[in-house]
Motif scaffolding. Structure first.
Motif, PDB file in Angstrom:
ATOM      1  N   GLN A  64       0.560  -1.267   0.048  1.00  0.00           N
ATOM      2  CA  GLN A  64       0.105  -0.092   0.013  1.00  0.00           C
ATOM      3  C   GLN A  64       0.938   1.530  -0.328  1.00  0.00           C
ATOM      4  OE1 GLN A  64      -1.078   2.863   1.889  1.00  0.00           O
ATOM      5  NE2 GLN A  64      -2.751   2.975   1.016  1.00  0.00           N
ATOM      6  N   VAL A  65       0.470   2.504  -1.763  1.00  0.00           N
ATOM      7  CA  VAL A  65       1.302   3.610  -0.585  1.00  0.00           C
ATOM      8  C   VAL A  65       0.239   4.544  -1.324  1.00  0.00           C
ATOM      9  CG1 VAL A  65       2.701   4.905  -2.039  1.00  0.00           C
ATOM     10  CG2 VAL A  65       2.933   2.298  -2.598  1.00  0.00           C
ATOM     11  N   SER A  66       1.727   5.208   0.114  1.00  0.00           N
ATOM     12  CA  SER A  66      -0.193   6.584   0.472  1.00  0.00           C
ATOM     13  C   SER A  66       1.542   8.054   0.654  1.00  0.00           C
ATOM     14  CB  SER A  66      -1.108   6.279   1.349  1.00  0.00           C
ATOM     15  OG  SER A  66      -1.852   7.389   1.729  1.00  0.00           O
ATOM     16  N   GLY A  67       1.277   8.292  -0.083  1.00  0.00           N
ATOM     17  CA  GLY A  67       2.679   9.724  -0.746  1.00  0.00           C
ATOM     18  C   GLY A  67       3.733   8.803   0.376  1.00  0.00           C
ATOM     19  N   ASP A  68       4.731  10.297   0.977  1.00  0.00           N
ATOM     20  CA  ASP A  68       6.223   9.223   1.617  1.00  0.00           C
ATOM     21  C   ASP A  68       5.621   8.992   2.701  1.00  0.00           C
ATOM     22  OD1 ASP A  68       8.198   9.424   3.097  1.00  0.00           O
ATOM     23  OD2 ASP A  68       9.425  11.485   1.498  1.00  0.00           O
ATOM     24  N   PRO A  69       6.523   7.104   3.230  1.00  0.00           N
ATOM     25  CA  PRO A  69       5.771   7.084   4.001  1.00  0.00           C
ATOM     26  C   PRO A  69       6.591   7.649   5.728  1.00  0.00           C
ATOM     27  CG  PRO A  69       7.406   6.098   2.690  1.00  0.00           C
ATOM     28  CD  PRO A  69       7.146   6.764   2.346  1.00  0.00           C
ATOM     29  N   ARG A  70       7.538   8.088   5.636  1.00  0.00           N
ATOM     30  CA  ARG A  70       7.668   9.158   6.337  1.00  0.00           C
ATOM     31  C   ARG A  70       7.521  10.521   6.690  1.00  0.00           C
ATOM     32  NH1 ARG A  70      13.522   8.510   3.354  1.00  0.00           N
ATOM     33  NH2 ARG A  70      12.079   8.723   1.898  1.00  0.00           N
ATOM     34  N   VAL A  71       7.432  11.347   5.738  1.00  0.00           N
ATOM     35  CA  VAL A  71       7.156  12.550   6.017  1.00  0.00           C
ATOM     36  C   VAL A  71       5.533  12.195   5.564  1.00  0.00           C
ATOM     37  CG1 VAL A  71       7.381  14.954   5.659  1.00  0.00           C
ATOM     38  CG2 VAL A  71       8.604  13.234   5.298  1.00  0.00           C
ATOM     39  N   LYS A  72       4.381  13.285   5.878  1.00  0.00           N
ATOM     40  CA  LYS A  72       2.850  13.273   5.449  1.00  0.00           C
ATOM     41  C   LYS A  72       2.588  14.405   5.324  1.00  0.00           C
ATOM     42  CE  LYS A  72       2.214   8.954   5.122  1.00  0.00           C
ATOM     43  NZ  LYS A  72       1.980   8.748   4.291  1.00  0.00           N
ATOM     44  N   ARG A 230       1.656  18.202  19.498  1.00  0.00           N
ATOM     45  CA  ARG A 230       2.258  17.638  20.164  1.00  0.00           C
ATOM     46  C   ARG A 230       3.844  18.574  19.876  1.00  0.00           C
ATOM     47  NH1 ARG A 230       1.023  13.033  22.608  1.00  0.00           N
ATOM     48  NH2 ARG A 230      -0.767  13.014  22.822  1.00  0.00           N
ATOM     49  N   GLY A 231       3.889  19.799  19.375  1.00  0.00           N
ATOM     50  CA  GLY A 231       4.887  21.038  19.249  1.00  0.00           C
ATOM     51  C   GLY A 231       5.720  20.667  18.594  1.00  0.00           C
ATOM     52  N   TYR A 232       5.088  20.035  16.852  1.00  0.00           N
ATOM     53  CA  TYR A 232       5.787  19.524  16.142  1.00  0.00           C
ATOM     54  C   TYR A 232       4.494  19.939  14.579  1.00  0.00           C
ATOM     55  CZ  TYR A 232       9.297  16.184  18.403  1.00  0.00           C
ATOM     56  OH  TYR A 232       9.722  15.767  18.941  1.00  0.00           O
ATOM     57  N   TYR A 409       0.260  10.965  12.243  1.00  0.00           N
ATOM     58  CA  TYR A 409       1.299  11.796  12.224  1.00  0.00           C
ATOM     59  C   TYR A 409       2.962  10.348  12.371  1.00  0.00           C
ATOM     60  CZ  TYR A 409      -2.072  15.340  12.464  1.00  0.00           C
ATOM     61  OH  TYR A 409      -2.712  16.126  12.948  1.00  0.00           O
ATOM     62  N   PRO A 410       3.683  10.910  11.470  1.00  0.00           N
ATOM     63  CA  PRO A 410       4.730  10.285  11.871  1.00  0.00           C
ATOM     64  C   PRO A 410       5.929  10.078  12.535  1.00  0.00           C
ATOM     65  CG  PRO A 410       4.887  10.253   9.088  1.00  0.00           C
ATOM     66  CD  PRO A 410       3.378  11.268   9.870  1.00  0.00           C
ATOM     67  N   GLU A 411       5.180  12.035  12.958  1.00  0.00           N
ATOM     68  CA  GLU A 411       6.098  12.718  13.784  1.00  0.00           C
ATOM     69  C   GLU A 411       5.696  11.648  15.917  1.00  0.00           C
ATOM     70  OE1 GLU A 411       5.742  15.275  10.835  1.00  0.00           O
ATOM     71  OE2 GLU A 411       4.163  14.036  11.958  1.00  0.00           O
ATOM     72  N   ALA A 412       4.391  11.156  15.844  1.00  0.00           N
ATOM     73  CA  ALA A 412       4.288  10.030  17.019  1.00  0.00           C
ATOM     74  C   ALA A 412       5.779   9.872  17.494  1.00  0.00           C
ATOM     75  CB  ALA A 412       2.703   9.908  16.124  1.00  0.00           C
ATOM     76  N   HIS A 414       8.658  10.121  17.168  1.00  0.00           N
ATOM     77  CA  HIS A 414       9.626  11.450  18.441  1.00  0.00           C
ATOM     78  C   HIS A 414       9.524  10.433  19.416  1.00  0.00           C
ATOM     79  CE1 HIS A 414      11.182  14.485  15.476  1.00  0.00           C
ATOM     80  NE2 HIS A 414       9.886  14.372  14.771  1.00  0.00           N
ATOM     81  N   PRO A 415      10.774  10.455  20.325  1.00  0.00           N
ATOM     82  CA  PRO A 415      11.091   9.855  21.371  1.00  0.00           C
ATOM     83  C   PRO A 415      10.221  10.485  23.020  1.00  0.00           C
ATOM     84  CG  PRO A 415      12.630  10.459  20.797  1.00  0.00           C
ATOM     85  CD  PRO A 415      12.075  10.613  19.940  1.00  0.00           C
ATOM     86  N   ASP A 416       9.870  11.557  22.496  1.00  0.00           N
ATOM     87  CA  ASP A 416       9.689  13.179  23.972  1.00  0.00           C
ATOM     88  C   ASP A 416       7.938  12.529  23.105  1.00  0.00           C
ATOM     89  OD1 ASP A 416       9.366  14.337  21.264  1.00  0.00           O
ATOM     90  OD2 ASP A 416       9.786  16.023  22.016  1.00  0.00           O
ATOM     91  N   VAL A 417       7.203  12.352  22.994  1.00  0.00           N
ATOM     92  CA  VAL A 417       5.682  11.852  22.563  1.00  0.00           C
ATOM     93  C   VAL A 417       5.919  10.632  22.930  1.00  0.00           C
ATOM     94  CG1 VAL A 417       3.786  11.768  20.920  1.00  0.00           C
ATOM     95  CG2 VAL A 417       5.605  12.956  20.141  1.00  0.00           C
ATOM     96  N   ASP A 418       3.998  10.611  23.876  1.00  0.00           N
ATOM     97  CA  ASP A 418       3.316   9.504  24.169  1.00  0.00           C
ATOM     98  C   ASP A 418       2.882   8.529  23.484  1.00  0.00           C
ATOM     99  OD1 ASP A 418       1.725  10.854  24.044  1.00  0.00           O
ATOM    100  OD2 ASP A 418       0.697  11.273  26.093  1.00  0.00           O
ATOM    101  N   THR A 419       3.198   8.814  22.618  1.00  0.00           N
ATOM    102  CA  THR A 419       2.292   7.350  21.520  1.00  0.00           C
ATOM    103  C   THR A 419       3.435   7.158  20.354  1.00  0.00           C
ATOM    104  OG1 THR A 419       0.354   7.086  20.344  1.00  0.00           O
ATOM    105  CG2 THR A 419       1.356   9.161  19.889  1.00  0.00           C
ATOM    106  N   THR A 420       2.403   6.499  19.824  1.00  0.00           N
ATOM    107  CA  THR A 420       3.369   5.530  18.227  1.00  0.00           C
ATOM    108  C   THR A 420       2.995   5.771  16.922  1.00  0.00           C
ATOM    109  OG1 THR A 420       3.035   3.730  18.644  1.00  0.00           O
ATOM    110  CG2 THR A 420       4.973   4.743  19.641  1.00  0.00           C
ATOM    111  N   PHE A 421       3.404   5.552  15.993  1.00  0.00           N
ATOM    112  CA  PHE A 421       2.829   6.281  14.216  1.00  0.00           C
ATOM    113  C   PHE A 421       1.950   4.772  14.697  1.00  0.00           C
ATOM    114  CE2 PHE A 421       3.909   6.461   9.623  1.00  0.00           C
ATOM    115  CZ  PHE A 421       2.125   7.920   8.865  1.00  0.00           C
ATOM    116  N   ALA A 422       2.670   3.613  14.204  1.00  0.00           N
ATOM    117  CA  ALA A 422       2.368   2.272  14.207  1.00  0.00           C
ATOM    118  C   ALA A 422       1.461   2.097  15.826  1.00  0.00           C
ATOM    119  CB  ALA A 422       3.158   1.320  13.786  1.00  0.00           C
TER     120      ALA A 422
END
Length: 582
Positions: A64-72, A230-232, A409-412, A414-422
């Motif tokens: 499955q492709v949906s834009g850049d997998p690292r940056v939305k 979350r500051g991003y 958000y791939p930014e999820a 980041h280690p200072d965020v309390d959730t994850t992208f996956a």
């Protein structure tokens, strides 16, 4: 499991043993077995049922492709990813159709496309996309399936950011895009689609939801075209765009549709950021109503007036807002009967820090929010949910809950965020009395793997008597989770074919009684998140070897009654058989 439930499970064997000792009279034994009938719950955390990822061994090579997998950079890159389970070639085995996306940047080689995989009956699948003619290369969102021309095979509607597709099936698994001549196009940014026969004329009609006008972002300043989370710095959410509307297409019965959006009153609803559409008759007047999950706005429940018009009633019905009266970022939808009262209950997924929602049907089209009292609210609060399923994982005769999750958000990450992208999926076991408990262990390591999931579907893909799961993951390979162990309990599958009703029997529902089990399931087109479940109705029977009574309620008003039906079989039923009454 809760303590009282474990106590009941542990004492059942003791009670049976001592009742038999106290009396050799078979009446007492039979009476006790009747009391216990259908209560054979398994503790899903004990490892007796495991989900095994067979994607690779099954030969599924879809990406499955949906834009850049690292940056939305735009909202469209984080959405989409529906899929369908359908028997494309009529061989009695479920095939899988995956909807793909695109990228804004030009890439080397052919563009991504949707793919259809044929079930080989041996645990493997073959890519028949090109031979079937369904390799759409638009930026895909979702799909729905039904026999819109009543010729005996499943056709496929695909929603896109761009022109939609209506693939007509020739009955041998070969499809032709006929949307131009069919007249059911919505060429903007469509997401949800669902078929149902809203006027009960024997042909399925079609509702299509559009999300937002992606070009409207250009009217904002460069600074307004970014948001903060979350500051991003992240892409802006739906409120930065102009919302679109919902279209209703009436099936003329000659292979074409008429746009009745305005005439039906659907067009009177305010434009909304709409996702999944799902039909069901919530007030038991035979005419199907439909729910629309709206993102960051109140959701809609369109009540069918029976005269070709609809009235939006989400607020009065109790399903427009959350329990505390706030609008939600709603995505996925599933109709089911979780407590066996023969009323439809509604399950919905939402953004993170918005619990997933359980609305219990109260009759007459009214609902009660049981999100927190059922045990669903706290566990789902931090997840960002998409597809959802009512699924009887262990065939014990009640509906468990499945949710697939993943952030936008791939930014999820980041280690200072309390959730994850996956994010891992969630499964809640039904304990009865509208109480659910999350199953955090025991289902196998493949089940709990974090993924960036979107659409999901359930069905018996290997025809072994239990329900499997298929998930479409954003920017990655899909996941096929085979249910190993769910068929230890008895089961019954029903496949309906309409005659006076539409051929797919979309809108039919079945009431089953076995011992003290009461179950209701319906034939739906469009649910979960922009996806299509199997239309084969699957009932768990627990320890029981037969169903006492089955009532099949067809859209035409015909009712078929069957009694003493043996378990562990797939039962095809054709409307107007000799045992059919009006």
């Amino acid at each position: 499991m809760n303590q009282s439930y474990r106590c009941w499970e542990s004492c059942k064997g003791f009670l049976v043993f001592h009742f038999q000792i106290l009396s050799r009279n078979s009446f007492f034994t039979l009476y006790l077995l009747w009391l216990l009938a259908g209560s054979a719950h398994s503790d899903l955390s004990d490892g007796s049922i495991r989900f095994v990822d067979i994607t690779k061994s099954a030969g599924i090579d879809f990406l499955q492709v949906s834009g850049d997998p690292r940056v939305k950079n735009l909202i469209v890159e984080a959405k989409g990813g529906g899929l369908a389970l359908l028997d494309a070639d009529g061989d009695g085995w479920l095939d899988i159709y995956f909807v793909n996306g695109r990228t804004f940047e030009k890439t080397n080689g052919p563009p991504p496309k949707n793919k259809l995989f044929r079930n080989n009956h041996d645990g493997t699948f073959s890519d028949i996309t090109d031979a079937a003619g369904v390799g759409d290369e638009e930026w895909g969102m979702g799909c729905a399936a039904a026999d819109y021309d009543n010729d005996g095979d499943a056709d496929l509607y695909v929603t896109n950011y761009g022109p939609n597709r209506l693939f007509r099936n020739d009955g041998k698994g070969r499809f032709t895009d006929v949307i131009g001549e069919a007249g059911c196009q919505s060429p903007l940014y469509s997401t949800g689609a669902a078929f149902a026969d809203y006027d009960l004329d024997g042909f399925v009609d079609l509702v299509v939801s559009d999300y937002l006008d992606l070009e409207s972002l250009n009217h904002l300043t460069p600074e307004q075209q970014k948001a903060e989370w979350r500051g991003y710095r992240v892409y802006p959410g739906p409120r930065a765009y102009t919302p679109l509307g919902i279209s209703l297409f009436h099936n003329r019965g000659d292979g074409t549709f008429e746009d009745v959006t305005e005439a039906s009153g659907i067009g009177d609803a305010l434009p909304a950021y709409s996702f999944t559409c799902a039909w069901v008759d919530v007030n038991n007047d035979r005419y199907p109503d439909f729910y629309v999950a709206n993102d960051s706005m109140p959701s809609y429940l369109f009540m069918n007036n029976g005269d070709g018009t609809f009235t939006e009633n989400g607020l009065l019905a109790g399903v427009a807002y959350s329990e505390d009266g706030t609008e939600m970022a709603s995505m996925g939808v599933a109709w089911g009967d979780c407590n066996g009262d023969f009323q439809w209950d509604l399950l919905g997924t939402n953004f993170s820090e918005e619990p997933f929602t359980l609305w219990l049907g109260c009759g007459d089209g009214l609902f009660a929010d049981c999100t927190y009292s059922s045990g669903v609210g706290h566990k789902t609060f931090s997840s960002l949910g998409w597809g959802t399923e009512w699924i009887d994982v262990d065939n014990d005769g009640d509906e468990d809950m499945f949710f697939c999750n993943g952030h936008v958000y791939p930014e999820a990450d980041h280690p200072d965020v309390d959730t994850t992208f996956a994010q891992p999926p969630l499964l809640f076991e039904n304990l009865g009395e509208v109480k659910f408990i999350p199953i955090d262990t025991g289902l196998g390591e493949d089940f709990y793997k974090p993924r960036i999931s979107r659409g999901c579907v359930s069905g018996d893909i290997d025809n072994d008597g239990d329900l499997d799961l298929v998930i479409n993951n954003l920017g990655g390979t899909p996941t096929i989770l085979r249910n190993d162990g769910g068929n230890q309990n008895h089961w019954l599958q029903i496949l309906l074919h309409g005659t006076r009703s539409n051929r797919s029997a979309i809108g039919a529902f079945v009431k089953l009684t076995a011992g003290n089990l009461k179950e209701m399931k319906g034939v739906f087109s469009g649910s979960s998140f922009l996806s299509q479940d199997s239309t084969i109705l699957h009932f768990g029977l627990g320890i029981l070897k037969k169903a006492d009574r089955i009532e099949i309620h067809w859209p035409s008003g015909t009712v078929t009654v069957l009694e003493d039906v043996a378990a562990n079989q797939r039962l095809p039923i054709v409307e107007d058989a000799k045992d059919t009454t009006k």
